[in-house]
Design an enzyme around this catalytic site. Structure first.
Site, PDB file in Angstrom:
ATOM      1  N   SER A   1       0.820  -1.217   0.000  1.00  0.00           N
ATOM      2  CA  SER A   1       0.000   0.000   0.000  1.00  0.00           C
ATOM      3  C   SER A   1       0.848   1.260   0.000  1.00  0.00           C
ATOM      4  O   SER A   1       1.967   1.278   0.540  1.00  0.00           O
ATOM      5  CB  SER A   1      -0.858  -0.015   1.269  1.00  0.00           C
TER       6      SER A   1
ATOM      7  N   ARG B   1      -1.055  13.030  -0.676  1.00  0.00           N
ATOM      8  CA  ARG B   1      -0.498  11.779  -1.237  1.00  0.00           C
ATOM      9  C   ARG B   1      -0.896  11.695  -2.695  1.00  0.00           C
ATOM     10  O   ARG B   1      -2.028  12.009  -3.063  1.00  0.00           O
ATOM     11  CB  ARG B   1      -1.027  10.564  -0.479  1.00  0.00           C
TER      12      ARG B   1
ATOM     13  N   ARG C   1      -5.359  13.442  -2.295  1.00  0.00           N
ATOM     14  CA  ARG C   1      -5.130  12.034  -2.617  1.00  0.00           C
ATOM     15  C   ARG C   1      -5.293  11.849  -4.125  1.00  0.00           C
ATOM     16  O   ARG C   1      -5.834  12.721  -4.817  1.00  0.00           O
ATOM     17  CB  ARG C   1      -6.166  11.112  -1.941  1.00  0.00           C
TER      18      ARG C   1
ATOM     19  N   TYR D   1      -1.070  -0.103  10.047  1.00  0.00           N
ATOM     20  CA  TYR D   1      -1.398  -0.777   8.779  1.00  0.00           C
ATOM     21  C   TYR D   1      -0.210  -0.640   7.811  1.00  0.00           C
ATOM     22  O   TYR D   1       0.202  -1.606   7.167  1.00  0.00           O
ATOM     23  CB  TYR D   1      -2.663  -0.128   8.208  1.00  0.00           C
TER      24      TYR D   1
HETATM   25  P1  NAD Z   1     -11.078  -5.886   1.119  1.00  0.00           P
HETATM   26  O1  NAD Z   1     -11.167  -5.634   2.582  1.00  0.00           O
HETATM   27  O2  NAD Z   1     -12.298  -5.671   0.288  1.00  0.00           O
HETATM   28  O3  NAD Z   1     -10.569  -7.375   0.848  1.00  0.00           O
HETATM   29  C1  NAD Z   1      -9.712  -8.049   1.726  1.00  0.00           C
HETATM   30  C2  NAD Z   1     -10.325  -9.408   1.973  1.00  0.00           C
HETATM   31  O4  NAD Z   1      -9.469 -10.145   2.859  1.00  0.00           O
HETATM   32  C3  NAD Z   1     -11.711  -9.346   2.644  1.00  0.00           C
HETATM   33  O5  NAD Z   1     -12.701  -9.977   1.854  1.00  0.00           O
HETATM   34  C4  NAD Z   1     -11.498 -10.088   3.951  1.00  0.00           C
HETATM   35  O6  NAD Z   1     -12.620 -10.871   4.362  1.00  0.00           O
HETATM   36  C5  NAD Z   1     -10.304 -10.956   3.628  1.00  0.00           C
HETATM   37  N1  NAD Z   1      -9.668 -11.394   4.845  1.00  0.00           N
HETATM   38  C6  NAD Z   1      -9.266 -10.610   5.880  1.00  0.00           C
HETATM   39  N2  NAD Z   1      -8.779 -11.374   6.862  1.00  0.00           N
HETATM   40  C7  NAD Z   1      -8.887 -12.666   6.436  1.00  0.00           C
HETATM   41  C8  NAD Z   1      -8.556 -13.904   7.016  1.00  0.00           C
HETATM   42  N3  NAD Z   1      -8.035 -13.983   8.249  1.00  0.00           N
HETATM   43  N4  NAD Z   1      -8.799 -15.043   6.319  1.00  0.00           N
HETATM   44  C9  NAD Z   1      -9.383 -14.979   5.073  1.00  0.00           C
HETATM   45  N5  NAD Z   1      -9.680 -13.816   4.466  1.00  0.00           N
HETATM   46  C10 NAD Z   1      -9.444 -12.678   5.155  1.00  0.00           C
HETATM   47  O7  NAD Z   1      -9.872  -5.008   0.589  1.00  0.00           O
HETATM   48  P2  NAD Z   1      -9.447  -4.581  -0.881  1.00  0.00           P
HETATM   49  O8  NAD Z   1      -9.755  -3.154  -1.025  1.00  0.00           O
HETATM   50  O9  NAD Z   1      -9.968  -5.534  -1.873  1.00  0.00           O
HETATM   51  O10 NAD Z   1      -7.854  -4.706  -0.784  1.00  0.00           O
HETATM   52  C11 NAD Z   1      -7.147  -5.859  -1.226  1.00  0.00           C
HETATM   53  C12 NAD Z   1      -5.681  -5.733  -0.864  1.00  0.00           C
HETATM   54  O11 NAD Z   1      -5.138  -4.539  -1.414  1.00  0.00           O
HETATM   55  C13 NAD Z   1      -5.422  -5.654   0.640  1.00  0.00           C
HETATM   56  O12 NAD Z   1      -4.212  -6.313   0.922  1.00  0.00           O
HETATM   57  C14 NAD Z   1      -5.253  -4.177   0.886  1.00  0.00           C
HETATM   58  O13 NAD Z   1      -4.480  -3.916   2.039  1.00  0.00           O
HETATM   59  C15 NAD Z   1      -4.546  -3.754  -0.381  1.00  0.00           C
HETATM   60  N6  NAD Z   1      -4.746  -2.321  -0.662  1.00  0.00           N
HETATM   61  C16 NAD Z   1      -5.975  -1.873  -1.042  1.00  0.00           C
HETATM   62  C17 NAD Z   1      -6.159  -0.519  -1.296  1.00  0.00           C
HETATM   63  C18 NAD Z   1      -7.497   0.018  -1.718  1.00  0.00           C
HETATM   64  O14 NAD Z   1      -7.586   1.219  -1.962  1.00  0.00           O
HETATM   65  N7  NAD Z   1      -8.551  -0.781  -1.814  1.00  0.00           N
HETATM   66  C19 NAD Z   1      -5.079   0.374  -1.159  1.00  0.00           C
HETATM   67  C20 NAD Z   1      -3.846  -0.119  -0.767  1.00  0.00           C
HETATM   68  C21 NAD Z   1      -3.684  -1.477  -0.541  1.00  0.00           C
END
Ligand code: NAD
Length: 321
Positions: free
Chosen positions: A118, A283, A220, A149
């Site tokens: 991220s 950012r 952002r 985070y």
């Molecule tokens: P999201 O929260 O929609 O998806 C993450 C998924 O991980 C969820 O469905 C959740 O249930 C699952 N999860 C969490 N803990 C779990 C566990 N213990 N076992 C099984 N599943 C588990 O998030 P997203 O927006 O789709 O993001 C996906 C990835 O991208 C993440 O790693 C996030 O940190 C990273 N990210 C996203 C963004 C953004 O803007 N969406 C920005 C930077 C980084």
């Protein structure tokens, strides 16, 4: 038939990724704590379970996959990751997931693995000026993320890179910058600024007022989901390990984002800035490196993406009345 494993595919980005991999003809296995909230998963096999549980993960990664995409994390928007209330969960849960997945992926003989880091890893000291933030990949150190985070993401980036160095894994690391679009969280406490503002505008009257956290001058950039999926797949299949930014360089203040959404909605909205968690002051993605290494740039402008996202959230609001 090529095989992919997608972790976190009950979530926003990975659910869209699975759809794309299926369109490409992959056989896809996925896992998450929960099924996708808004439409059916396209996974050929979906295991519902906890990726913090090593036994579950070892059973899940039961064969050699051509591509593994690790997008599971305990995460949310500013209201979830910047209040400090969820720090212990965020760090423990996401670190355990990454430890388990890397170990099992390595033991399965799979090589190519994508990790979703991220923009939150970037040091706070380079993001104090809303008009001039610095987020080039080489500015990550000396490390000083403004949230736990971000610290967990940085730790996991290093763990993935060490598996590449010591254990022959072909790691690909992206630093996502604010991904948005239809079928993302919009009302569960984990929504991010674009979805939260679309919801507030959708719920407001034609000449209504909406609340925006902070003074609204904080900036952002936001990347539309289809662009994110293109870049994720292109990076995974490239020869470049990263870490590399996947984001948009179209920086905007949060107040102006709210006004853009209001414009798309055709409502005359006024903004009331209130205290709230807001993260760093400025950012923006820096796409120089990804352009050089894999030739990717976003296709959607912010307005294009909001024109696709706002109607979807407006419909959710109407369905929930
Ligand atoms: P999201 O929260 O929609 O998806 C993450 C998924 O991980 C969820 O469905 C959740 O249930 C699952 N999860 C969490 N803990 C779990 C566990 N213990 N076992 C099984 N599943 C588990 O998030 P997203 O927006 O789709 O993001 C996906 C990835 O991208 C993440 O790693 C996030 O940190 C990273 N990210 C996203 C963004 C953004 O803007 N969406 C920005 C930077 C980084």
């Amino acid at each position: 038939m090529k095989k992919a494993l997608v972790l976190g595919c009950g979530g926003f980005i990975a659910h869209h990724l699975v759809n794309r991999l299926k369109d490409e003809g992959f056989w896809v296995k996925g896992a998450d704590l929960k099924y996708p909230r808004f439409s059916k998963t396209a996974c050929d096999e979906f295991l519902q379970g906890d990726l913090r549980d090593q036994v579950f993960v070892n059973n899940l990664v039961d064969q050699k996959f051509d591509e593994i995409y690790q997008l599971a994390a305990d995460m949310g928007g500013a209201g979830y990751i910047f209040t400090g209330e969820n720090d212990a969960d965020v760090m423990t849960n996401s670190a355990l997931i990454n430890l388990n997945i890397l170990d099992a992926a390595h033991k399965s003989g799979s090589k190519r693995i994508f990790y979703s880091s991220s923009a939150c890893i970037y040091p706070e000291y380079n993001q104090l000026d809303p008009d001039n933030p610095k987020c080039s990949e080489d500015s990550a150190y000396p490390a000083a993320p403004d949230s736990e985070y971000g610290w967990e993401k940085l730790f996991s980036e290093r763990m993935y890179a060490s598996y590449a160095r010591n254990k022959g894994m072909e790691v690909r690391i992206a630093r996502y910058h604010n991904i948005y679009g239809p079928e993302g969280s919009w009302n569960d406490g984990k929504e991010k600024a674009p979805a939260a503002l679309c919801r507030k505008v959708a719920m407001a009257n034609n000449e209504g007022e909406i609340e925006v956290w902070g003074d609204g001058i904080q900036t952002r950039s936001f990347l539309y989901i289809d662009d994110c999926i293109d870049a994720t797949i292109a990076l995974t299949r490239s020869e470049f390990e990263g870490p590399v930014n996947i984001g948009s360089e179209e920086m905007i203040s949060i107040n102006n984002l709210a006004l853009l959404i209001a414009d798309v909605s055709e409502k005359k909205i006024t903004i009331n800035n209130i205290p709230g968690p807001e993260g760093v002051r400025g950012r923006n993605s820096d796409n120089k490196l990804i352009g050089e290494k894999i030739g990717w740039q976003p296709k959607y402008t912010l307005r294009d993406g909001i024109e696709k996202t706002y109607p979807w959230i407006d419909q959710q609001v109407k369905n929930n009345k």
